[in-house]
Design an enzyme around this catalytic site. Structure first.
Site, PDB file in Angstrom:
ATOM      1  N   SER A  82      -1.759 -10.250   4.840  1.00 28.33           N
ATOM      2  CA  SER A  82      -1.674  -9.227   5.039  1.00 28.33           C
ATOM      3  C   SER A  82      -1.110  -9.248   6.351  1.00 28.33           C
ATOM      4  O   SER A  82      -1.539  -9.767   6.960  1.00 28.33           O
ATOM      5  CB  SER A  82      -2.402  -8.187   5.270  1.00 28.33           C
ATOM      6  OG  SER A  82      -1.910  -7.138   6.474  1.00 28.33           O
TER       7      SER A  82
ATOM      8  N   ASP B 157      -6.664   0.949  11.895  1.00 24.46           N
ATOM      9  CA  ASP B 157      -5.881   0.980  11.943  1.00 24.46           C
ATOM     10  C   ASP B 157      -6.674   2.268  12.069  1.00 24.46           C
ATOM     11  O   ASP B 157      -5.214   3.920  12.463  1.00 24.46           O
ATOM     12  CB  ASP B 157      -4.567   0.390  11.084  1.00 24.46           C
ATOM     13  CG  ASP B 157      -4.175  -0.387  11.493  1.00 24.46           C
ATOM     14  OD1 ASP B 157      -4.046  -0.685  13.205  1.00 24.46           O
ATOM     15  OD2 ASP B 157      -3.321  -1.211  11.459  1.00 24.46           O
TER      16      ASP B 157
ATOM     17  N   ASP C 255       0.769  -1.562  -0.268  1.00 27.13           N
ATOM     18  CA  ASP C 255      -0.480   0.276  -0.283  1.00 27.13           C
ATOM     19  C   ASP C 255       1.128   1.233  -0.093  1.00 27.13           C
ATOM     20  O   ASP C 255       0.410   2.600  -0.472  1.00 27.13           O
ATOM     21  CB  ASP C 255      -1.014  -0.268   1.908  1.00 27.13           C
ATOM     22  CG  ASP C 255      -1.973  -1.317   1.356  1.00 27.13           C
ATOM     23  OD1 ASP C 255      -2.471  -1.673   0.175  1.00 27.13           O
ATOM     24  OD2 ASP C 255      -2.641  -1.705   2.677  1.00 27.13           O
TER      25      ASP C 255
ATOM     26  N   ARG D  74       0.801   1.534  16.982  1.00 31.70           N
ATOM     27  CA  ARG D  74       0.358   2.696  16.509  1.00 31.70           C
ATOM     28  C   ARG D  74       0.481   3.832  17.074  1.00 31.70           C
ATOM     29  O   ARG D  74       0.886   4.653  16.575  1.00 31.70           O
ATOM     30  CB  ARG D  74      -1.550   2.950  16.427  1.00 31.70           C
ATOM     31  CG  ARG D  74      -1.587   0.835  15.070  1.00 31.70           C
ATOM     32  CD  ARG D  74      -0.560   1.019  13.749  1.00 31.70           C
ATOM     33  NE  ARG D  74      -1.183  -0.331  13.109  1.00 31.70           N
ATOM     34  CZ  ARG D  74       0.560  -1.036  12.118  1.00 31.70           C
ATOM     35  NH1 ARG D  74       1.278  -0.939  12.914  1.00 31.70           N
ATOM     36  NH2 ARG D  74      -0.575  -1.972  11.763  1.00 31.70           N
TER      37      ARG D  74
END
Length: 441
Positions: free
Chosen positions: A182, A130, A21, A101
């Site tokens: 992923s 996310d 991505d 994160r």
């Protein structure tokens, strides 16, 4: 596209991983926003070639790439506080992705400030958790920066589309359209999503392993590891003091070799749908079991009960992107005080996928052998227990008597009963001598 709030962007800091991505996003941002792109790469233990990632970002059009090693900060400021909370989302997920994160987003904001960016961008999809975690962090740390979320704007609707976009522009990307898993890695865990895992009836392919072996192939002999804690924080393995990164790396290797810490689960995403993931968290699984065992020695009953009460809520805050919330900070203040005496050692036995504490010690232990023993002692007078038990059971005893009288048709008894009636009805049976009471857990 929805660019009304970001139409004047001149330079954007992109949270860059070098994966599919974000690899195509450098080019996409330049094409669609006409802006410069600064790649922010945060090392939280992905075990990647960061020189290669930097070169790739620059080769695909980034004007700069900053690589920041925050592995220790990730553990000490996020993973270990969650460990002290006993935070496990929906009783099974140890929050490896969620915990990373806040560190990544905070570092990204710092890079944005360093390069005078007026926007930040992330590679999260519009279906995932996310996006919330990143953007709530931006709101808390840099509300003045515009936010670009390409997955919510571009015509790319699948990973196959992303591969096609990369192929058209000669952008090198990892993986292939036929292998659409992923994978998220950091020091705390490895997670797998997508591909065949989207079918909950299908067993996870055995190839989806990085940190754990199949328990059936694990050693046939158990292995004991001793973990030392100071104030609820792991500081040593088998008597050797280690820095946080080395400690977690070693414990990942040791526990993973015994098949410890792998879960396959369907969870409730924040955005409302269910998703399936496979998570490997060997070190975290062992540390969680060990600290809970140490707490049994060092936390009093009420503090331990209150801590259990906030564990689920803490996990929800982390999962839902509310790391920078006042409530999470308040929980941490309580947990730091609660673990002021959580110092000691716990031995955990690893065997065929299990991690079982088998011994524990602490100089601050609240456990007293002279109180717990069933043998004769000079500290605890067992005769005192009779009055305590009667008082403790008084509400239940009164309620039972009222119900019994009401059932018999005597509706006036409860209103007319005097205190003396209650007292006399609660008197214990007189027994000669002193009985030795048996105990149970």
């Amino acid at each position: 596209m929805h660019k009304d709030t970001t139409k004047n962007v001149k330079r954007v800091a992109l949270a860059y991983s070098g994966g599919l991505d974000t690899s195509v996003m450098v080019t996409w941002l330049k094409e669609n926003y006409g802006c410069e792109v600064v790649a922010a790469v945060v090392d939280v233990g992905q075990r990647e070639d960061f020189d290669e990632i930097r070169d790739k970002a620059l080769a695909t059009g980034a004007v700069a790439c900053r690589v920041v090693d925050l592995r220790e900060r990730f553990l000490t400021e996020c993973a270990f506080p969650a460990l002290k909370a006993g935070a496990v989302y929906e009783r099974r997920y140890l929050l490896g992705t969620s915990l990373a994160r806040p560190v990544i987003a905070a570092a990204q904001v710092e890079v944005a400030r360093e390069f005078d960016c007026d926007a930040v961008a992330h590679g999260c999809t519009g279906k995932g958790n996310d996006q919330v975690r990143f953007e709530l962090a931006y709101q808390a740390l840099a509300p003045d920066l515009a936010v670009i979320a390409p997955w919510r704007e571009w015509e790319i609707t699948s990973r196959e589309d992303a591969f096609a976009y990369a192929a058209e522009r000669d952008i090198p990307v990892p993986g292939s359209p036929r292998k659409l898993y992923s994978i998220d890695r950091n020091l705390w865990h490895t997670s797998f999503e997508g591909g065949i895992l989207e079918d909950p009836t299908a067993a996870t392919p055995d190839e989806l392993r990085e940190l754990t072996v199949d328990p059936a192939e694990a050693p046939d002999t158990p292995e004991d590891v001793m973990i030392s804690f100071e104030r609820g924080v792991p500081v040593a393995l088998d008597g050797e003091t280690l820095d946080p990164v080395t400690l977690v790396q070693r414990l990942n290797e040791t526990a993973g070799a015994h098949g410890v810490g792998r879960v396959d689960l369907v969870e409730n995403r924040l955005v409302g749908m269910k998703s399936r993931g496979v998570y490997e968290t060997p070190a975290g699984t062992v540390l969680l079991a060990a600290l809970a065992d140490l707490e049994a020695l060092t936390l009093d009953r009420d503090t331990a009960g209150f801590k259990r009460g906030i564990a689920d809520r803490y996990g929800e805050l982390v999962y839902q992107g509310l790391w920078f919330s006042p409530l999470r900070a308040a929980f941490d203040a309580f947990l730091d005080e609660a673990h002021a005496m959580s110092t000691g050692e716990v031995t955990v036995r690893l065997f065929k996928g299990s991690a079982m504490p088998v011994a524990r010690t602490s100089r601050y232990s609240l456990y007293r052998e002279d109180l717990a023993t069933f043998e004769e002692d000079s500290v605890y007078d067992q005769a005192d227990a009779g009055g305590f038990v009667r008082l403790w059971g008084l509400p239940s005893s009164l309620a039972a008597r009222v119900r019994a009288r009401a059932a018999s048709g005597d509706r006036d008894w409860a209103a007319s009963a005097s205190v003396e009636t209650v007292r006399s009805s609660a008197k214990p049976m007189q027994r000669p001598g002193r009985a030795v009471a048996s105990g149970s857990g």
